[in-house]
Design an enzyme around this catalytic site. Structure first.
Site, short mmCIF file in Angstrom:
data_model
loop_
_atom_site.label_atom_id
_atom_site.label_comp_id
_atom_site.label_asym_id
_atom_site.label_seq_id
_atom_site.Cartn_x
_atom_site.Cartn_y
_atom_site.Cartn_z
N PRO A 85 57.88 25.50 67.35
CA PRO A 85 58.74 24.69 68.41
C PRO A 85 59.36 25.71 69.27
O PRO A 85 59.75 26.91 69.04
CB PRO A 85 59.70 24.48 67.33
CG PRO A 85 59.25 23.94 66.04
CD PRO A 85 58.20 25.31 65.92
N CYS A 86 59.22 25.16 70.65
CA CYS A 86 59.73 25.91 71.80
C CYS A 86 60.94 25.67 72.03
O CYS A 86 61.55 26.24 73.16
CB CYS A 86 58.94 25.59 72.85
SG CYS A 86 58.90 23.86 73.55
N ASN A 87 62.04 24.90 71.77
CA ASN A 87 63.12 24.39 72.02
C ASN A 87 64.26 25.56 72.43
O ASN A 87 64.81 25.44 73.62
CB ASN A 87 63.80 23.46 71.01
CG ASN A 87 63.04 22.03 70.58
OD1 ASN A 87 61.98 22.66 69.85
ND2 ASN A 87 63.35 21.16 70.67
N PHE B 136 63.35 28.64 73.24
CA PHE B 136 62.70 29.52 74.17
C PHE B 136 62.50 28.96 75.62
O PHE B 136 62.25 29.62 76.57
CB PHE B 136 61.51 30.06 73.70
CG PHE B 136 61.37 30.58 72.39
CD1 PHE B 136 62.39 31.75 72.10
CD2 PHE B 136 60.99 30.07 71.30
CE1 PHE B 136 62.44 32.45 71.08
CE2 PHE B 136 60.94 30.49 70.02
CZ PHE B 136 61.95 31.89 69.74
N SER B 137 62.41 27.48 75.88
CA SER B 137 62.36 27.04 77.06
C SER B 137 63.17 27.39 78.11
O SER B 137 64.59 27.17 77.84
CB SER B 137 62.32 25.35 76.87
OG SER B 137 62.31 24.75 78.12
#
Length: 366
Positions: free
Chosen positions: A96-98, A100-101
């Protein structure tokens, strides 16, 4: 000259964490079909979103309710995977990128989602596949002042892999969308092989949104093709926004301007440009974030978004309209995954392919 591992590779058994609707797996199947060098065999997949798992099962060859686990990875029993396939050849995880976005708060390792990559490390240590493919947003390279990516790369190498991280600009590989993602490819060190980044195929000849959406019209009864009923004020606002403009730089009458303080995202009511790739398709967001047609005053349908993500019209997304939007926006473009899988398999077989020298991310932030 890299040594050949297996001239007669027949099957690649693939396991996945954070599998999403199946963008990576579908891209791998496309690579198998194109190269005729291998057959992809689904082993298992884990994701925690019910409709997403249903989509994966419906569209990915070999997937079933018995092999796709819809569970939280933090409480998942890894023994379930051993019961299905005690060994896999490849492992993919789009953790999941939440956190790092660049769009979010970028909490990195200090957020709820940042540490989830460690479950991928655990799978690598347990199953020791010949290769892995990990995916995240480009913003991960700057999270926690660069310490996050340095830690992740170090742990992937320590798990026994020679790694090649690279920020892929998928529009340079034929995806009609400016989608930039960090892909980390790892090859088991004992194989004594190094993966090289495949040469971009469309660097100076991007596929446009018009190419994707109009060269082959979408059937009116296609899956996930319901149009959004726009409110009169949104229709009026869009009529004042030219292709390439958004709610902030368009010349809007006072009654159509947005009353927003603070950060102003450039994608709010931004209209596409017919002759260019789309801007990045996202999986969430409120009003004004649904991606807007360049000619018609409306948001794109989910089928049109899926086209820009290179999913075929035969790929049926399951769940509510908003759930489908989430799945499409979170997915890896199958065409991008296809290019990477082709290069991985050719690396394993010792087959030359066109590649580039990628800038190193090793040691970033340290």
């Amino acid at each position: 000259m890299q040594k050949q591992v297996n001239k007669r590779m027949k099957k690649i058994k693939l396991g996945e964490f954070f599998s999403g609707p199946g963008g990576i797996a579908y891209g791998a199947h496309l690579a198998a079909k194109k190269t005729q060098l291998f057959e992809l065999e689904h082993a298992w997949a884990v994701d925690n979103h019910a409709s997403t798992c249903e989509t994966y099962i419906r569209n990915i060859k070999g997937a079933s309710p018995d092999s796709v686990f819809c569970e939280d990875i933090k409480t998942f029993n890894f023994q379930n995977l051993n019961n299905i396939a005690s060994n896999i050849d490849g492992f993919a995880f789009g953790f999941p990128c939440n956190d790092f976005s660049l769009v979010g708060q970028q909490k990195g390792m200090h957020g709820q989602f940042g540490p989830l990559y460690t479950y991928g490390i655990k799978a690598l240590k347990q199953f020791q596949p010949s290769f892995f493919i990990a995916e995240n947003v480009g913003g991960i390279t700057s999270a926690n002042n660069g310490d996050a990516i340095a830690k992740i790369l170090h742990e992937l190498e320590a798990a026994g892999y020679s790694i090649t991280p690279h920020l892929y600009k998928f529009e340079e590989y034929g995806v009609p969308q400016a989608r930039h993602r960090l892909i980390i490819v790892g090859i088991k060190k004992s194989l004594d092989l190094i993966f090289r980044v495949p040469t971009p195929t469309h660097k100076n000849k991007f596929k446009s949104v018009a190419d994707a959406l109009e060269a082959r019209p979408i059937a009116s009864n296609a899956y996930n093709h319901d149009k959004t009923i726009q409110s009169p004020v949104v229709v009026e606002r869009l009529k004042h926004i030219l292709p390439g403009q958004n709610a902030w730089n368009a010349s809007l009458p006072k009654h159509l301007k947005l009353n927003v303080k603070g950060a102003k995202l450039s994608q709010i009511y931004k209209r596409l440009e017919a002759d260019k790739p789309s801007y990045t398709i996202t999986g969430s967001g409120g009003g004004g974030t649904h991606v807007y047609h360049w000619r018609e005053p409306r948001a794109l349908t989910n089928r049109e978004r899926a086209r820009l993500q290179t999913f075929p019209d035969s790929f049926e997304f399951m769940g509510s309209k908003e759930s489908v939007r989430r799945q499409i926006g979170m997915a890896v473009p199958p065409l991008g995954a296809k290019v990477i899988f082709e290069a991985v398999v050719k690396t394993l077989l010792g087959i030359p392919y066109s590649s580039i020298d990628a800038p190193s991310l090793h040691g970033k932030g340290r």
